[in-house]
Write a protein that holds these residues in place. Structure first.
Motif, PDB file in Angstrom:
ATOM      1  N   PHE A 120      27.777   2.333   3.215  1.00  0.00           N
ATOM      2  CA  PHE A 120      27.410   1.986   4.403  1.00  0.00           C
ATOM      3  C   PHE A 120      26.143   1.702   4.684  1.00  0.00           C
ATOM      4  N   LEU A 121      25.491   2.420   3.284  1.00  0.00           N
ATOM      5  CA  LEU A 121      23.768   1.703   3.941  1.00  0.00           C
ATOM      6  C   LEU A 121      23.522   0.134   3.771  1.00  0.00           C
ATOM      7  N   ILE A 122      22.385  -0.106   4.706  1.00  0.00           N
ATOM      8  CA  ILE A 122      22.172  -1.562   4.482  1.00  0.00           C
ATOM      9  C   ILE A 122      20.611  -0.838   3.874  1.00  0.00           C
ATOM     10  N   ARG A 123      19.806  -1.408   2.842  1.00  0.00           N
ATOM     11  CA  ARG A 123      18.777  -1.498   1.925  1.00  0.00           C
ATOM     12  C   ARG A 123      17.722  -2.715   2.148  1.00  0.00           C
ATOM     13  N   ARG A 124      16.923  -2.419   3.016  1.00  0.00           N
ATOM     14  CA  ARG A 124      16.234  -3.132   3.469  1.00  0.00           C
ATOM     15  C   ARG A 124      14.245  -2.831   2.416  1.00  0.00           C
ATOM     16  N   PRO A 125      13.827  -3.627   2.249  1.00  0.00           N
ATOM     17  CA  PRO A 125      12.437  -3.608   0.994  1.00  0.00           C
ATOM     18  C   PRO A 125      11.789  -2.964   1.102  1.00  0.00           C
ATOM     19  N   LEU A 126      12.035  -1.688   1.711  1.00  0.00           N
ATOM     20  CA  LEU A 126      10.616  -0.665   1.110  1.00  0.00           C
ATOM     21  C   LEU A 126      11.662   0.299   0.662  1.00  0.00           C
ATOM     22  N   LEU A 127      13.343   0.884   1.274  1.00  0.00           N
ATOM     23  CA  LEU A 127      14.030   1.496   0.444  1.00  0.00           C
ATOM     24  C   LEU A 127      14.196   0.962  -0.960  1.00  0.00           C
ATOM     25  N   GLN A 128      14.638  -0.015  -0.469  1.00  0.00           N
ATOM     26  CA  GLN A 128      14.663  -1.302  -2.424  1.00  0.00           C
ATOM     27  C   GLN A 128      13.668  -0.725  -3.025  1.00  0.00           C
ATOM     28  N   ALA A 129      12.262  -1.064  -2.721  1.00  0.00           N
ATOM     29  CA  ALA A 129      11.204  -0.741  -4.070  1.00  0.00           C
ATOM     30  C   ALA A 129      10.772   0.644  -4.119  1.00  0.00           C
ATOM     31  N   GLU A 153       2.795   1.358  11.410  1.00  0.00           N
ATOM     32  CA  GLU A 153       2.251   1.314  10.676  1.00  0.00           C
ATOM     33  C   GLU A 153       1.626   3.103  10.379  1.00  0.00           C
ATOM     34  N   ALA A 154       2.120   3.615  10.792  1.00  0.00           N
ATOM     35  CA  ALA A 154       2.738   5.108  11.106  1.00  0.00           C
ATOM     36  C   ALA A 154       3.318   5.822  10.829  1.00  0.00           C
ATOM     37  N   TYR A 155       4.282   4.663  10.753  1.00  0.00           N
ATOM     38  CA  TYR A 155       5.437   5.338   9.497  1.00  0.00           C
ATOM     39  C   TYR A 155       5.105   4.936   8.178  1.00  0.00           C
ATOM     40  N   LEU A 156       4.716   3.747   7.873  1.00  0.00           N
ATOM     41  CA  LEU A 156       3.941   4.017   6.740  1.00  0.00           C
ATOM     42  C   LEU A 156       3.461   5.002   6.376  1.00  0.00           C
ATOM     43  N   ALA A 194      -6.103   6.058   8.510  1.00  0.00           N
ATOM     44  CA  ALA A 194      -5.481   7.559   7.496  1.00  0.00           C
ATOM     45  C   ALA A 194      -4.286   6.183   6.491  1.00  0.00           C
ATOM     46  N   LEU A 195      -3.853   5.072   6.792  1.00  0.00           N
ATOM     47  CA  LEU A 195      -3.365   4.173   5.980  1.00  0.00           C
ATOM     48  C   LEU A 195      -4.461   4.006   4.915  1.00  0.00           C
ATOM     49  N   LYS A 196      -5.927   3.472   5.110  1.00  0.00           N
ATOM     50  CA  LYS A 196      -6.261   3.012   4.883  1.00  0.00           C
ATOM     51  C   LYS A 196      -6.859   3.879   3.407  1.00  0.00           C
ATOM     52  N   ARG A 197      -7.202   5.031   3.826  1.00  0.00           N
ATOM     53  CA  ARG A 197      -6.854   5.754   2.827  1.00  0.00           C
ATOM     54  C   ARG A 197      -6.237   6.431   2.054  1.00  0.00           C
ATOM     55  N   ARG A 198      -4.893   6.480   2.418  1.00  0.00           N
ATOM     56  CA  ARG A 198      -4.120   6.138   1.013  1.00  0.00           C
ATOM     57  C   ARG A 198      -3.982   5.063   0.177  1.00  0.00           C
ATOM     58  N   CYS A 199      -5.122   3.866   0.400  1.00  0.00           N
ATOM     59  CA  CYS A 199      -4.782   3.042  -0.567  1.00  0.00           C
ATOM     60  C   CYS A 199      -6.692   2.499  -1.426  1.00  0.00           C
ATOM     61  N   PHE A 200      -6.480   2.239  -2.403  1.00  0.00           N
ATOM     62  CA  PHE A 200      -7.350   1.330  -2.774  1.00  0.00           C
ATOM     63  C   PHE A 200      -7.670  -0.143  -2.238  1.00  0.00           C
ATOM     64  N   TYR A 201      -8.802  -0.476  -1.447  1.00  0.00           N
ATOM     65  CA  TYR A 201      -9.402  -1.287  -1.175  1.00  0.00           C
ATOM     66  C   TYR A 201     -10.272  -2.483  -1.499  1.00  0.00           C
ATOM     67  N   HIS A 202     -10.006  -4.014  -1.164  1.00  0.00           N
ATOM     68  CA  HIS A 202     -11.442  -4.495  -1.282  1.00  0.00           C
ATOM     69  C   HIS A 202     -10.845  -5.846  -0.738  1.00  0.00           C
ATOM     70  N   TRP A 203     -12.027  -6.255  -0.489  1.00  0.00           N
ATOM     71  CA  TRP A 203     -12.153  -7.770   0.713  1.00  0.00           C
ATOM     72  C   TRP A 203     -12.124  -8.968  -0.489  1.00  0.00           C
ATOM     73  N   VAL A 204     -10.700  -9.496  -0.056  1.00  0.00           N
ATOM     74  CA  VAL A 204     -11.159 -10.395  -0.570  1.00  0.00           C
ATOM     75  C   VAL A 204     -11.487 -12.299   0.079  1.00  0.00           C
ATOM     76  N   ASP A 205     -13.013 -11.992  -0.245  1.00  0.00           N
ATOM     77  CA  ASP A 205     -13.719 -13.583   0.224  1.00  0.00           C
ATOM     78  C   ASP A 205     -13.585 -14.859  -0.598  1.00  0.00           C
ATOM     79  N   TYR A 206     -14.121 -15.900   0.598  1.00  0.00           N
ATOM     80  CA  TYR A 206     -13.854 -17.245   0.058  1.00  0.00           C
ATOM     81  C   TYR A 206     -14.408 -17.117  -1.510  1.00  0.00           C
ATOM     82  N   PRO A 207     -13.862 -17.792  -2.676  1.00  0.00           N
ATOM     83  CA  PRO A 207     -14.037 -18.104  -4.035  1.00  0.00           C
ATOM     84  C   PRO A 207     -16.095 -19.047  -4.050  1.00  0.00           C
ATOM     85  N   SER A 208     -16.663 -19.267  -5.210  1.00  0.00           N
ATOM     86  CA  SER A 208     -17.781 -19.831  -5.145  1.00  0.00           C
ATOM     87  C   SER A 208     -17.536 -20.866  -5.721  1.00  0.00           C
TER      88      SER A 208
END
Length: 311
Positions: A120-129, A153-156, A194-208
């Motif tokens: 009876f459980l409908i799986r959405r993207p986070l659970l499917q992953a 955001e806190a749930y994540l 708190a969320l950013k600490r759990r991730c690696f970070y990168h700023w994607v800028d406009y290309p040269s």
């Protein structure tokens, strides 16, 4: 203690660059480096940048080149657990109750337990992953996180820390191998530390200029050389103007494709004026550029390209 890495991913930064190139994604070395480390260490990758610079495309390319399933969670205001993680199939549960009452074959106590079982459980993207996939851990794209509310955001935090979710009726479901997580944000609001600490970070800028030129040549190999350079030069100069929304790489590609469909071999002021709506999405921006300003920018672009050829 680090999370489990991906044994079948790239083994170096150079291999990561090659992997992205296979998917026609032209990346700079800093992006390839942080992506390699995220894959190697099993950490989510948080990408910020203006809309249209290619953040979402990274997840698509990884899915394609690594042969993984792509699970996309498109974020929006009001997104909740039932849309992102799971919900119960209430209609089917109600039908099961009525069938059980009608036949009398199932004791009420047993029926109540069965209603919250896996079927009876409908799986959405986070659970499917978090579930096993035959071709390896999937790519989970959490797109435009800045559009959601802070409670989601806190749930994540649990998902990104331990790659697990808690379902009160069942218990905790944890991934055997963590998915490849790509999170994007257009920075319409700040994401909590708190969320950013759990991730690696990168700023994607406009290309040269050179990288955007390489992107267009990679995606549109039949585009005439002269037109390609003029398109990139004009867009690069346009981004330096005082606009409400500067064009991204996606708009550059759309504009170049449009010009080819119109059988153009080089830019003219009339063609620029007629097609500005492909590049700019706000009427005030179009009005500010159309006419004399477009002519001035185009003249500068042609002069720049002539100087490059002379050098």
């Amino acid at each position: 203690m680090t999370l489990q890495g991906y044994h079948d991913g790239p083994t170096s930064v150079d291999e990561t660059l090659s992997l992205l190139n296979q998917g026609s994604y032209v990346a700079d070395r800093s992006l390839a480096t942080v992506l390699f480390l995220a894959l190697k260490l099993g950490r989510p990758l948080f990408l910020e940048g203006e809309a249209g610079v290619g953040k979402t495309e990274i997840a698509k390319v990884l899915s394609q080149t690594l042969g993984r399933d792509l699970l996309r969670l498109q974020c929006y205001e009001g997104l909740d657990v039932s849309a992102a993680v799971y919900e119960w199939n209430y209609a089917r549960q109600m039908l099961e109750i009525r069938l059980g009452e009608a036949t009398g074959d199932t004791p009420k106590e047993t029926l109540g337990e069965d209603l919250f079982s896996d079927r009876f459980l409908i799986r959405r993207p986070l659970l499917q992953a978090l579930e096993p996939h035959t071709n390896g851990p999937p790519v989970l794209l959490i797109d435009e996180l800045d559009r959601t509310d802070e409670p989601f955001e806190a749930y994540l935090l649990e998902v990104l820390s331990d790659f697990q979710v808690s379902i009160p009726e069942i218990g905790t479901i944890k991934a055997e191998r963590p998915p490849i997580v790509i999170i994007t944000s257009n920075r319409t609001r700040e994401i909590h530390d708190a969320l950013k600490r759990r991730c690696f970070y990168h700023w994607v800028d406009y290309p040269s200029f050179d990288r955007e030129l390489a992107i267009l040549k990679s995606r549109l190999p039949d585009l005439p050389e002269k037109l390609t350079r003029q398109v990139v030069g004009f867009v690069q100069r346009l981004r330096k103007q005082d606009l409400f929304k500067a064009p991204g790489v996606a708009e550059s590609l759309d504009w170049a494709t449009t010009l080819v469909e119109l059988d153009q071999l080089e830019l003219s002021q009339g063609m620029v004026d007629d097609t500005l709506g492909i590049l700019l999405k706000y009427q005030d921006d179009i009005a500010a550029i159309q006419g004399d300003e477009a002519a001035r920018l185009l003249t500068q672009v042609k002069a720049d390209l002539s100087q490059l050829r002379a050098d």
